[in-house]
Design an enzyme around this catalytic site. Structure first.
Site, PDB file in Angstrom:
ATOM      1  N   ASP A 251      80.912  46.788  66.679  1.00  0.00           N
ATOM      2  CA  ASP A 251      81.580  48.105  66.556  1.00  0.00           C
ATOM      3  C   ASP A 251      82.640  48.400  65.444  1.00  0.00           C
ATOM      4  OD1 ASP A 251      82.490  50.410  67.511  1.00  0.00           O
ATOM      5  OD2 ASP A 251      84.296  49.594  68.801  1.00  0.00           O
ATOM      6  N   SER A 272      85.258  55.796  69.330  1.00  0.00           N
ATOM      7  CA  SER A 272      83.698  55.887  70.100  1.00  0.00           C
ATOM      8  C   SER A 272      83.912  56.145  71.384  1.00  0.00           C
ATOM      9  CB  SER A 272      83.385  54.291  69.874  1.00  0.00           C
ATOM     10  OG  SER A 272      84.224  53.460  69.340  1.00  0.00           O
ATOM     11  N   GLN A 322      75.761  54.405  68.479  1.00  0.00           N
ATOM     12  CA  GLN A 322      77.180  54.846  69.048  1.00  0.00           C
ATOM     13  C   GLN A 322      77.335  56.223  68.633  1.00  0.00           C
ATOM     14  OE1 GLN A 322      81.283  53.834  67.118  1.00  0.00           O
ATOM     15  NE2 GLN A 322      80.747  52.401  68.450  1.00  0.00           N
TER      16      GLN A 322
HETATM   17  C1  LIG Z   1      87.299  60.268  73.956  1.00  0.00           C
HETATM   18  C2  LIG Z   1      88.436  60.763  74.966  1.00  0.00           C
HETATM   19  C3  LIG Z   1      89.701  60.855  74.079  1.00  0.00           C
HETATM   20  C4  LIG Z   1      88.285  61.897  75.536  1.00  0.00           C
HETATM   21  O1  LIG Z   1      89.027  62.111  76.687  1.00  0.00           O
HETATM   22  P1  LIG Z   1      89.723  63.727  76.758  1.00  0.00           P
HETATM   23  O2  LIG Z   1      90.423  63.642  77.755  1.00  0.00           O
HETATM   24  O3  LIG Z   1      88.430  64.638  76.860  1.00  0.00           O
HETATM   25  O4  LIG Z   1      90.583  63.990  75.227  1.00  0.00           O
HETATM   26  P2  LIG Z   1      90.480  65.180  74.260  1.00  0.00           P
HETATM   27  O5  LIG Z   1      90.574  66.377  74.935  1.00  0.00           O
HETATM   28  O6  LIG Z   1      89.301  64.783  73.338  1.00  0.00           O
HETATM   29  O7  LIG Z   1      91.610  64.783  73.555  1.00  0.00           O
HETATM   30  C5  LIG Z   1      92.177  63.657  72.572  1.00  0.00           C
HETATM   31  C6  LIG Z   1      92.997  64.058  71.660  1.00  0.00           C
HETATM   32  O8  LIG Z   1      92.439  64.846  71.020  1.00  0.00           O
HETATM   33  C7  LIG Z   1      93.255  66.340  70.737  1.00  0.00           C
HETATM   34  N1  LIG Z   1      92.315  67.294  70.932  1.00  0.00           N
HETATM   35  C8  LIG Z   1      91.569  67.875  71.655  1.00  0.00           C
HETATM   36  N2  LIG Z   1      90.732  68.739  71.403  1.00  0.00           N
HETATM   37  C9  LIG Z   1      91.061  69.044  70.074  1.00  0.00           C
HETATM   38  C10 LIG Z   1      90.861  69.974  69.070  1.00  0.00           C
HETATM   39  N3  LIG Z   1      89.798  70.737  69.080  1.00  0.00           N
HETATM   40  N4  LIG Z   1      91.446  69.738  67.807  1.00  0.00           N
HETATM   41  C11 LIG Z   1      92.383  68.749  67.432  1.00  0.00           C
HETATM   42  N5  LIG Z   1      92.603  68.093  68.538  1.00  0.00           N
HETATM   43  C12 LIG Z   1      92.282  68.024  69.806  1.00  0.00           C
HETATM   44  C13 LIG Z   1      94.057  66.128  72.338  1.00  0.00           C
HETATM   45  O9  LIG Z   1      95.248  66.935  72.255  1.00  0.00           O
HETATM   46  C14 LIG Z   1      94.163  64.691  72.395  1.00  0.00           C
HETATM   47  O10 LIG Z   1      95.366  64.317  71.463  1.00  0.00           O
HETATM   48  P3  LIG Z   1      96.691  63.386  71.781  1.00  0.00           P
HETATM   49  O11 LIG Z   1      96.071  62.102  72.506  1.00  0.00           O
HETATM   50  O12 LIG Z   1      96.990  64.033  73.012  1.00  0.00           O
HETATM   51  O13 LIG Z   1      97.404  63.217  70.801  1.00  0.00           O
HETATM   52  C15 LIG Z   1      88.848  59.435  75.959  1.00  0.00           C
HETATM   53  O14 LIG Z   1      87.708  59.523  76.628  1.00  0.00           O
HETATM   54  C16 LIG Z   1      89.147  57.948  75.392  1.00  0.00           C
HETATM   55  O15 LIG Z   1      90.237  58.059  74.918  1.00  0.00           O
HETATM   56  N6  LIG Z   1      88.299  57.277  75.527  1.00  0.00           N
HETATM   57  C17 LIG Z   1      88.316  56.145  74.920  1.00  0.00           C
HETATM   58  C18 LIG Z   1      88.025  55.885  73.411  1.00  0.00           C
HETATM   59  C19 LIG Z   1      88.086  54.633  72.729  1.00  0.00           C
HETATM   60  O16 LIG Z   1      89.154  53.959  72.972  1.00  0.00           O
HETATM   61  N7  LIG Z   1      87.116  53.931  72.161  1.00  0.00           N
HETATM   62  C20 LIG Z   1      87.244  52.642  71.662  1.00  0.00           C
HETATM   63  C21 LIG Z   1      88.208  52.538  70.492  1.00  0.00           C
HETATM   64  S1  LIG Z   1      87.642  53.178  69.230  1.00  0.00           S
HETATM   65  C22 LIG Z   1      87.020  51.865  68.104  1.00  0.00           C
HETATM   66  O17 LIG Z   1      87.000  50.873  68.590  1.00  0.00           O
HETATM   67  C23 LIG Z   1      86.515  52.277  66.810  1.00  0.00           C
HETATM   68  C24 LIG Z   1      87.073  51.144  65.870  1.00  0.00           C
HETATM   69  C25 LIG Z   1      86.353  51.584  64.729  1.00  0.00           C
HETATM   70  C26 LIG Z   1      87.034  50.613  63.504  1.00  0.00           C
HETATM   71  O18 LIG Z   1      88.133  50.287  63.507  1.00  0.00           O
HETATM   72  O19 LIG Z   1      86.086  50.359  62.684  1.00  0.00           O
END
Ligand SMILES: CC(C)(COP(=O)(O)OP(=O)(O)OC[C@H]1O[C@@H](n2cnc3c(N)ncnc32)[C@H](O)[C@@H]1OP(=O)(O)O)[C@@H](O)C(=O)NCCC(=O)NCCSC(=O)CCCC(=O)O
Length: 337
Positions: A251, A272, A322
């Site tokens: 990841d 992700s 992913q």
């Molecule tokens: C993906 C989400 C966020 C989806 O949940 P949701 O309630 O549907 O959230 P959301 O509506 O998407 O809001 C999230 C955020 O996006 C904002 N947003 C929403 N729509 C827009 C828009 N059109 N324009 C601009 N911003 C928008 C919302 O206001 C939210 O912002 P906020 O958190 O309130 O500041 C959720 O399921 C979640 O957080 N899942 C976990 C994701 C995660 O933690 N993944 C693993 C970590 S990422 C990773 O490890 C990659 C690392 C890569 C690397 O370092 O190399």
């Protein structure tokens, strides 16, 4: 009372028969004092991140080592720990061949993660487990993992590994940053950003095949190639463990591949959404593997990335996919004045 288990996944040794696990130089010279020392330096991934604490039957607790600057738990850590928990409930003759996960909530780095394993089915050849990673009483990840016993077959093919320079001929991520930092007239804000990158104590080592443009100035194809391995010595040990480490590693810097064609935008929000992985054969996660990443598609505030982890000898060890949410904004904001 909670006990800390010795070893990440007890019992299983490597695949019996079948593909031969490549020997590491450390194994070959295992009598030398230097190698004894390196064996003492067990990977932090093994001793800490993937060393789950058993709380009850099929219930484990995992702690964190490296937390990204986003202050969201690293997805690879949650997937790796979920696979550790699942693998503890299957017999020693079964090996993970695939996993499918959704990241449903942001992981909170301030509290540990609980892993609850459901034994979905124990079949004759395949065994399926479902794992929920829980924080604050709610799932942050749901993961299905499937395990298979060794079943040889005459059907066997794979793509060919790309031809790239060997890791010994390349600089590590840290060395590249130091080189960049030594450039005269580097703007202070770039220096600060690079120093923050250096301070990142990631438990994996990376050698990019094409040195990254730390401040992307030109659009490039959505493709990256880098050598990767767990820091420290893990040893031939058990294959289940190497799969868990590979899940962690896979990841890292994966989703960023989808941003490479867009230097004029930076990620305002990226995370992700899911992660899938298929393990094809034996490998050593503490030895250099080539990670080939590409993004075939981006659109609708999402991007898809696909990866192949190659063993150094050209054998395809694992494949990954992913999808991530990618909300971007232009690098140069229009003036509000
Ligand atoms: C993906 C989400 C966020 C989806 O949940 P949701 O309630 O549907 O959230 P959301 O509506 O998407 O809001 C999230 C955020 O996006 C904002 N947003 C929403 N729509 C827009 C828009 N059109 N324009 C601009 N911003 C928008 C919302 O206001 C939210 O912002 P906020 O958190 O309130 O500041 C959720 O399921 C979640 O957080 N899942 C976990 C994701 C995660 O933690 N993944 C693993 C970590 S990422 C990773 O490890 C990659 C690392 C890569 C690397 O370092 O190399």
């Amino acid at each position: 009372m909670a006990e800390r288990e010795v070893g990440v996944i007890g019992g299983a040794s490597d695949y019996p028969g079948g593909n031969v696990l490549p020997k590491s130089p450390e194994d070959e010279s295992s009598e030398s004092p230097a190698s004894q020392h390196s064996q003492d330096l067990k990977s932090i991934l093994v001793t800490s991140v993937l060393n789950l604490e058993k709380l009850d039957v099929d219930l484990y607790r995992g702690t964190h080592h490296w937390v990204p600057r986003s202050q969201r738990l690293f997805g690879g850590q949650i997937v790796g720990q979920a696979l550790v928990a699942a693998a503890k409930s299957v017999s020693d003759n079964l090996y993970a061949h695939s996993l499918h996960c959704y990241f449903v909530r942001t992981g909170d780095p301030k509290v540990p993660v609980l892993y609850q394993v459901d034994r979905i089915r124990d079949g004759r050849s395949f065994t399926v487990r479902s794992v929920r990673a829980i924080q604050h009483g709610q799932p942050i990840l749901i993961c299905q993992a499937s395990f298979h016993m060794l079943q040889p077959s005459p059907l066997q093919h794979q793509f060919t590994m790309p031809v790239v320079p060997q890791p010994e001929d390349l600089l590590t991520g840290e060395e590249l940053i130091r080189l960049y930092l030594s450039k005269p007239n580097l703007a202070e804000k770039f220096k600060q950003g690079l120093n923050k990158l250096l301070a990142n104590e990631v438990p994996i080592e990376i050698k990019p095949v094409n040195p990254p443009h730390f401040y992307r100035l030109a659009a490039t194809e959505p493709k990256t190639l880098f050598w990767v391995r767990a820091r420290g010595y893990i040893g031939e040990g058990n294959m289940k463990l190497h799969c868990c480490v590979a899940a962690y590693v896979s990841d890292f810097a994966f989703l960023g591949t989808a941003l490479l064609p867009y230097p004029d935008y930076r990620a305002q929000f990226s995370a992700s959404l899911d992660h899938a992985m298929w393990f094809h054969t034996t490998f050593r996660s503490d030895e250099w593997m080539l990670y080939e990443c590409e993004s075939p598609w981006a659109g609708g505030s999402r991007g898809l990335v696909q990866g192949r982890l190659w063993r150094r000898d050209g054998v395809l060890a694992a494949s990954c996919s992913q999808e991530g949410v990618l909300r971007v904004k232009p690098v140069t904001e229009p003036s509000k004045l």
